[in-house]
Design a protein around this motif. Structure first.
Motif, PDB file in Angstrom:
ATOM      1  N   SER A 187     -10.301  -0.049   4.683  1.00 24.18           N
ATOM      2  CA  SER A 187     -11.570   0.582   5.005  1.00 24.18           C
ATOM      3  C   SER A 187     -11.659   0.716   6.521  1.00 24.18           C
ATOM      4  N   THR A 233      -8.048  -8.146  -5.026  1.00 26.67           N
ATOM      5  CA  THR A 233      -7.516  -6.848  -4.593  1.00 26.67           C
ATOM      6  C   THR A 233      -7.877  -6.608  -3.140  1.00 26.67           C
ATOM      7  N   PHE A 240       0.838  -1.198   0.000  1.00 22.48           N
ATOM      8  CA  PHE A 240       0.000   0.000   0.000  1.00 22.48           C
ATOM      9  C   PHE A 240       0.874   1.250   0.000  1.00 22.48           C
ATOM     10  N   VAL A 280      -3.901  -3.976  -4.939  1.00 22.90           N
ATOM     11  CA  VAL A 280      -4.546  -3.082  -3.982  1.00 22.90           C
ATOM     12  C   VAL A 280      -5.479  -2.129  -4.735  1.00 22.90           C
ATOM     13  N   LYS A 281      -6.455  -1.655  -4.025  1.00 25.28           N
ATOM     14  CA  LYS A 281      -7.384  -0.655  -4.537  1.00 25.28           C
ATOM     15  C   LYS A 281      -7.292   0.562  -3.639  1.00 25.28           C
ATOM     16  N   LYS A 282      -7.140   1.730  -4.273  1.00 24.58           N
ATOM     17  CA  LYS A 282      -6.931   2.939  -3.491  1.00 24.58           C
ATOM     18  C   LYS A 282      -8.125   3.210  -2.598  1.00 24.58           C
ATOM     19  N   ALA A 283      -7.851   3.448  -1.345  1.00 26.74           N
ATOM     20  CA  ALA A 283      -8.915   3.694  -0.379  1.00 26.74           C
ATOM     21  C   ALA A 283      -9.328   5.159  -0.407  1.00 26.74           C
ATOM     22  N   GLN A 287      -8.334  -3.544  -0.069  1.00 21.59           N
ATOM     23  CA  GLN A 287      -8.611  -2.124   0.135  1.00 21.59           C
ATOM     24  C   GLN A 287      -8.739  -1.839   1.628  1.00 21.59           C
ATOM     25  N   ILE A 291      -9.008  -4.398   6.543  1.00 20.30           N
ATOM     26  CA  ILE A 291      -8.690  -4.650   5.141  1.00 20.30           C
ATOM     27  C   ILE A 291      -9.823  -5.462   4.539  1.00 20.30           C
ATOM     28  N   ARG A 333      -9.595   0.469  11.667  1.00 24.90           N
ATOM     29  CA  ARG A 333      -9.252   0.210  10.281  1.00 24.90           C
ATOM     30  C   ARG A 333      -9.271  -1.286  10.012  1.00 24.90           C
ATOM     31  N   ASN A 387     -11.389  -8.184  -2.174  1.00 23.16           N
ATOM     32  CA  ASN A 387     -12.292  -8.503  -3.288  1.00 23.16           C
ATOM     33  C   ASN A 387     -11.767  -9.768  -3.954  1.00 23.16           C
TER      34      ASN A 387
END
Length: 326
Positions: A103, A99, A47, A133-136, A101, A113, A111, A116
């Motif tokens: 959240s 992926t 990340f 990874v997917k941008k949060a 992310q 993770i 926090r 998906n």
């Protein structure tokens, strides 16, 4: 004395035993929450920003907790590598192109993770694999946008306050409409005029419709012109005659124009009489001489009738004329 000490020892032993039981139960509970006694695999992700993620935070898949964050290390120049401990049972749902992310549990919760699963047609992940990874969502950016929106909202409410104040004070067109009764009456009169004009237009449309229906009435002139071939042929014949008459009138007009042009010329008798002054004067003198000669001739004839030589001739002629008249 010995009995009381024995009793105290038993009580202390019971409390110690209960403490041990509670301690073991706590250990098992925490271990169960941390998935310590469940078979698991390790996967990792890189990340740019972990946004306050800590070791021990949960890993979720489709709303179900499937593991925990095991280790957090710096990676490269400014990135962060997250090592996740994921249940082996959930491995079959996570594929190679899965992926992760970052959240949070609720708005201000811990926090987490969120994973998906990826495409079903790809193989499942294996222990040690790295997933994408997917941008949060950046909460700081969200707060900045929210503050900007709040400022805009404050400006809008301030402007609305100014507008409503001006309206109440009768300023501007809308304020005048709301407070000035004369403008309201004029507007009402205008609307009444528009309504009357609309009614007149409707009446005119009805009249035109009735007139159109009369034109289409069976046996009417328009109906005969549209359907009766005999009337149409007569009308066509009349138009032809009118065309002929128009041609004749045009020819007559041309002839009159030509005759009028000749009257202005001196190469004909009438033109000479109308345009030559000398000829007109001569003709006038001739007419005067003829009148004088006629008068003298009448006098001579009267004298001859009284002459004794011709008196018998004129008497005889008078008797014959009288006899013819009888």
């Amino acid at each position: 004395m010995e009995a009381s000490e024995s009793k105290r020892s038993v009580v202390v032993g019971i409390f110690v035993f209960l403490g041990i039981i509670l301690f073991v139960a706590g250990i098992f509970t925490l271990a169960g929450q941390q998935k310590r006694f469940v078979k698991s695999i390790n996967i990792n992700a890189i990340f740019d920003n972990v946004a306050g993620l800590k070791i021990g935070n949960n890993v979720w898949f489709s709303g179900v907790k499937i593991g925990t964050v095991k280790k957090i290390d710096f990676y490269g120049s400014s990135q962060v590598k997250i090592l996740m401990n994921v249940e082996e049972e959930a491995q079959k749902y996570i594929h190679k192109n899965a992926t992760a992310q970052i959240s949070s549990e609720g708005i201000i919760g811990n926090r987490i993770i969120v994973i998906n699963g990826g495409s079903l047609n790809l193989p499942n992940v294996e222990s040690g694999d790295r997933i994408g990874v997917k941008k949060a969502l950046d909460t700081d950016k969200m707060m900045e946008d929210l503050q900007a929106n709040n400022k805009n909202l404050i400006d809008i409410t301030g402007n609305l306050s100014v507008i409503t104040t001006r309206m109440v004070e009768g300023k501007g067109s809308i304020g005048a409409l709301l407070t000035d009764s004369s403008i309201a009456l004029n507007l009402r009169s205008t609307m009444a005029g528009l309504s009357k004009a609309s009614n007149n237009i409707n009446n005119t449309a009805v009249s035109l419709s009735a007139f159109s229906n009369k034109l289409n009435h069976k046996g009417g002139l328009v109906d005969k012109l549209l359907t009766d071939t005999e009337v149409f042929s007569q009308l066509q014949s009349s138009v032809g005659e009118i065309k002929k008459l128009s041609v004749a009138a045009a020819s007559l007009s041309n002839d009159l124009t030509t005759a009028g042009a000749k009257l202005n010329d001196k190469d004909n008798a009438i033109g000479v009489l109308l345009n030559d002054q000398e000829t007109a004067e001569s003709l006038k003198k001739t007419m005067l001489n003829l009148e004088s000669s006629s008068a003298k001739l009448d006098d001579n004839m009267e004298a001859l009738q009284h002459n004794f030589l011709l008196k018998g001739y004129f008497k005889k002629k008078a008797k014959e004329e009288a006899k013819e008249e009888k």
